[in-house]
Motif scaffolding. Structure first.
Motif, PDB file in Angstrom:
ATOM      1  N   ALA A   1      54.940  31.101  30.684  1.00 48.68           N
ATOM      2  CA  ALA A   1      54.135  29.972  30.235  1.00 48.68           C
ATOM      3  C   ALA A   1      52.724  30.193  30.778  1.00 48.68           C
ATOM      4  CB  ALA A   1      54.724  28.657  30.730  1.00 48.68           C
TER       5      ALA A   1
ATOM      6  N   ALA B   1      50.738  28.121  33.650  1.00 50.99           N
ATOM      7  CA  ALA B   1      51.724  27.207  34.219  1.00 50.99           C
ATOM      8  C   ALA B   1      51.238  26.642  35.547  1.00 50.99           C
ATOM      9  CB  ALA B   1      53.059  27.919  34.400  1.00 50.99           C
TER      10      ALA B   1
ATOM     11  N   ASN C   1      50.845  22.906  31.782  1.00 48.21           N
ATOM     12  CA  ASN C   1      49.858  23.964  31.674  1.00 48.21           C
ATOM     13  C   ASN C   1      48.472  23.456  32.036  1.00 48.21           C
ATOM     14  OD1 ASN C   1      47.910  25.728  30.537  1.00 48.21           O
ATOM     15  ND2 ASN C   1      49.354  26.453  29.025  1.00 48.21           N
TER      16      ASN C   1
END
Length: 135
Positions: free
Chosen positions: A10, A13, A29
Motif C-alpha cells: 500500500a 501506508a 495512506n
C-alpha cells in the motif's frame, strides 16, 4: 515463540488496523485520501473507502468488526461499513488534522485526538453520534 510476516503493498501506508477476527486489514495512506481494505492471507485488496479526507493518519476497526473509523487531515472522523465500505457517519468538531482514533472495548464510544490540541469522545449507536465531549 515464532513470527512470520507477509507484505501487503500500500503506497504511502501510514496507519493499519486488523479486523478483530484477523481476516482483513485496513490500511490508511498519507499520500492522498485512499483507505484500502485487504485480505490478510492473500494481500489482495477487497475494496477502497471513498474517503475524501486528506492524509489519512489513523484507522481503526470497531471491536465487533462491523465499522471502520478514519481520521485525517480534514479534521473529520468518519465511520464506514466494514463489509461494503459505505460511509455511515461523519463527525466534525476538530479544527486540526485528526491524528488518532480509538474505539472503546464495547464499541459504544469513539475517541479522537487532533492537531488542534483536543481529544474528543463520541457516543456511538449504530453509526449515530449521540453526544460528544472534549478534553
Amino acid at each position: 515463540m515464532n513470527c512470520a510476516s507477509r507484505s501487503i503493498v500500500a503506497a504511502g501506508a501510514a496507519a493499519t488496523s486488523l479486523r478483530p477476527d484477523g481476516e482483513q486489514i485496513v490500511v490508511g495512506n498519507l499520500n492522498g485520501d485512499v483507505v484500502t481494505v485487504a485480505d490478510v492471507d492473500t494481500g489482495a485488496p477487497l475494496f477502497t473507502l471513498g474517503v475524501g479526507q486528506l492524509w489519512i493518519r489513523d484507522v481503526a476497526y470497531s471491536p465487533d468488526g462491523r465499522w471502520i473509523a478514519t481520521g485525517g487531515g480534514d479534521g473529520t472522523v468518519r465511520i464506514w461499513g466494514a463489509d461494503d465500505g459505505r460511509q455511515q457517519f461523519a463527525m466534525a468538531g476538530h479544527t486540526g488534522a485528526v491524528n488518532g482514533v480509538d474505539w472503546s472495548p464495547d464499541g459504544s464510544r469513539l475517541a479522537s485526538v487532533s492537531d488542534d490540541s483536543t481529544a474528543r469522545v463520541a457516543e456511538i449507536t449504530e453509526g449515530v453520534n449521540r453526544a460528544s465531549s472534549e478534553a
